[in-house]
Scaffold this motif. Structure first.
Motif, PDB file in Angstrom:
ATOM      1  N   PHE A  17       0.801  -1.213   0.000  1.00  0.00           N
ATOM      2  CA  PHE A  17       0.000   0.000   0.000  1.00  0.00           C
ATOM      3  C   PHE A  17       0.838   1.269   0.000  1.00  0.00           C
ATOM      4  CE2 PHE A  17      -3.590  -2.618   0.134  1.00  0.00           C
ATOM      5  CZ  PHE A  17      -4.639  -1.812  -0.318  1.00  0.00           C
ATOM      6  N   VAL A  48      -0.081   0.809  -4.106  1.00  0.00           N
ATOM      7  CA  VAL A  48      -1.442   0.663  -4.639  1.00  0.00           C
ATOM      8  C   VAL A  48      -2.147   1.999  -4.865  1.00  0.00           C
ATOM      9  CG1 VAL A  48      -3.762  -0.191  -4.071  1.00  0.00           C
ATOM     10  CG2 VAL A  48      -1.791  -1.712  -3.875  1.00  0.00           C
ATOM     11  N   TYR A  62     -11.935   0.387  -2.664  1.00  0.00           N
ATOM     12  CA  TYR A  62     -11.577  -0.416  -1.498  1.00  0.00           C
ATOM     13  C   TYR A  62     -12.785  -1.093  -0.846  1.00  0.00           C
ATOM     14  CZ  TYR A  62      -7.077   2.051  -1.699  1.00  0.00           C
ATOM     15  OH  TYR A  62      -5.876   2.561  -2.094  1.00  0.00           O
ATOM     16  N   VAL A 108     -14.066  -4.126  -2.839  1.00  0.00           N
ATOM     17  CA  VAL A 108     -13.019  -5.142  -2.763  1.00  0.00           C
ATOM     18  C   VAL A 108     -13.060  -5.844  -1.413  1.00  0.00           C
ATOM     19  CG1 VAL A 108     -10.513  -5.447  -2.534  1.00  0.00           C
ATOM     20  CG2 VAL A 108     -11.441  -4.181  -4.468  1.00  0.00           C
ATOM     21  N   GLN A 110      -0.364 -10.945  -5.126  1.00  0.00           N
ATOM     22  CA  GLN A 110       0.772 -10.031  -5.218  1.00  0.00           C
ATOM     23  C   GLN A 110       1.367 -10.048  -6.625  1.00  0.00           C
ATOM     24  OE1 GLN A 110       3.347 -11.444  -2.141  1.00  0.00           O
ATOM     25  NE2 GLN A 110       2.099 -10.612  -0.484  1.00  0.00           N
ATOM     26  N   LEU A 136      -0.771  -8.057  -8.926  1.00  0.00           N
ATOM     27  CA  LEU A 136      -0.540  -6.618  -8.745  1.00  0.00           C
ATOM     28  C   LEU A 136       0.754  -6.183  -9.425  1.00  0.00           C
ATOM     29  CD1 LEU A 136      -1.557  -5.906  -5.038  1.00  0.00           C
ATOM     30  CD2 LEU A 136      -2.501  -4.809  -7.076  1.00  0.00           C
ATOM     31  N   THR A 174      -5.891  -4.632 -11.736  1.00  0.00           N
ATOM     32  CA  THR A 174      -5.516  -4.133 -10.414  1.00  0.00           C
ATOM     33  C   THR A 174      -6.597  -4.458  -9.391  1.00  0.00           C
ATOM     34  OG1 THR A 174      -4.208  -2.330 -11.358  1.00  0.00           O
ATOM     35  CG2 THR A 174      -4.915  -2.080  -9.080  1.00  0.00           C
ATOM     36  N   LEU A 186      -6.474  -7.058  -6.190  1.00  0.00           N
ATOM     37  CA  LEU A 186      -6.798  -6.660  -4.816  1.00  0.00           C
ATOM     38  C   LEU A 186      -7.818  -7.606  -4.197  1.00  0.00           C
ATOM     39  CD1 LEU A 186      -6.981  -2.769  -5.171  1.00  0.00           C
ATOM     40  CD2 LEU A 186      -5.252  -4.083  -3.934  1.00  0.00           C
ATOM     41  N   PHE A 190      -6.850  -9.711  -0.904  1.00  0.00           N
ATOM     42  CA  PHE A 190      -7.573  -9.526   0.357  1.00  0.00           C
ATOM     43  C   PHE A 190      -8.410 -10.744   0.736  1.00  0.00           C
ATOM     44  CE2 PHE A 190      -6.539  -4.997  -0.012  1.00  0.00           C
ATOM     45  CZ  PHE A 190      -6.120  -4.780   1.291  1.00  0.00           C
TER      46      PHE A 190
END
Length: 201
Positions: A29, A32, A50, A53, A89, A92, A102, A106, A110
């Protein structure tokens, strides 16, 4: 008690896990918000990314969470979640100028993060000998905050001096080591649930 909590092999694996999980979160972050900005999402609208997500990732992780405490399912769910964290990861790292990729990355990240955040404290409680459970939980919590610090500081330094690729490489290296440690972990102990009547009061 401190020495036992620090050198127990299974607790070491779990303590490294929470360290790596939070270090990767804070390091990612660092990048991001800039990825979202560069893909056309102004800072004032980041919450619109966010929140969905987060909600979707919680919904996706619940079935696996229900499986995690079933006999002989704990370790496969745990190791699988680490692998999914790695995949998120990596997505990303390669998302580039694609907003859709993207956001998908995420969600994947998450989903695994929320599952691991829920499962790790339970595993610490299961693996810690009864007489040092409190100490083991204290060490675990301290290592979690250490990971937060290292991830934020290390991610910021890497981003400033070596660019986004170094940040993603740092996170992937942490998770690769955790995947190896998790794969060699013993199966979590199985406890039988019992109900006892206390009588009328």
């Amino acid at each position: 008690n401190w020495r036992r909590a620090l050198v127990d092999r299974e607790l070491l694996r779990l303590n490294y896990g929470i360290f790596a999980l939070h270090a990767a979160l804070l390091a990612l972050f660092v990048q991001v918000p800039f990825m979202l900005r560069d893909n056309g999402v102004p800072a004032s609208r980041h919450a619109l990314v966010y929140l969905p997500v987060l909600l979707l990732s919680v919904a996706l992780m619940l079935p696996a969470l229900w499986q995690a405490d079933r006999p002989r399912r704990g370790k496969p769910v745990f190791v699988g979640a680490i692998a999914i964290l790695f995949i998120g990861q990596a997505m990303l790292a390669f998302a580039g100028s694609s907003l859709a990729l993207t956001i998908a990355a995420l969600v994947v990240f998450f989903t695994a993060f929320n599952l691991l955040e829920a499962v790790l404290p339970s595993l610490v409680s299961k693996f810690a000998p009864r007489e040092i459970k409190g100490t083991a939980v204290g060490v675990y919590s301290s290592v979690q905050f250490l990971g937060t610090f290292v991830g934020a500081a290390g991610g910021g330094w890497l981003s400033q001096w070596h660019g986004p690729a170094a940040v993603f490489g740092f996170c992937l290296a942490l998770t690769t080591l955790w995947l190896a440690a998790g794969a060699s972990m013993a199966a979590p102990p199985v406890y039988n649930d019992s109900t006892y009547s206390m009588g009328e009061t």
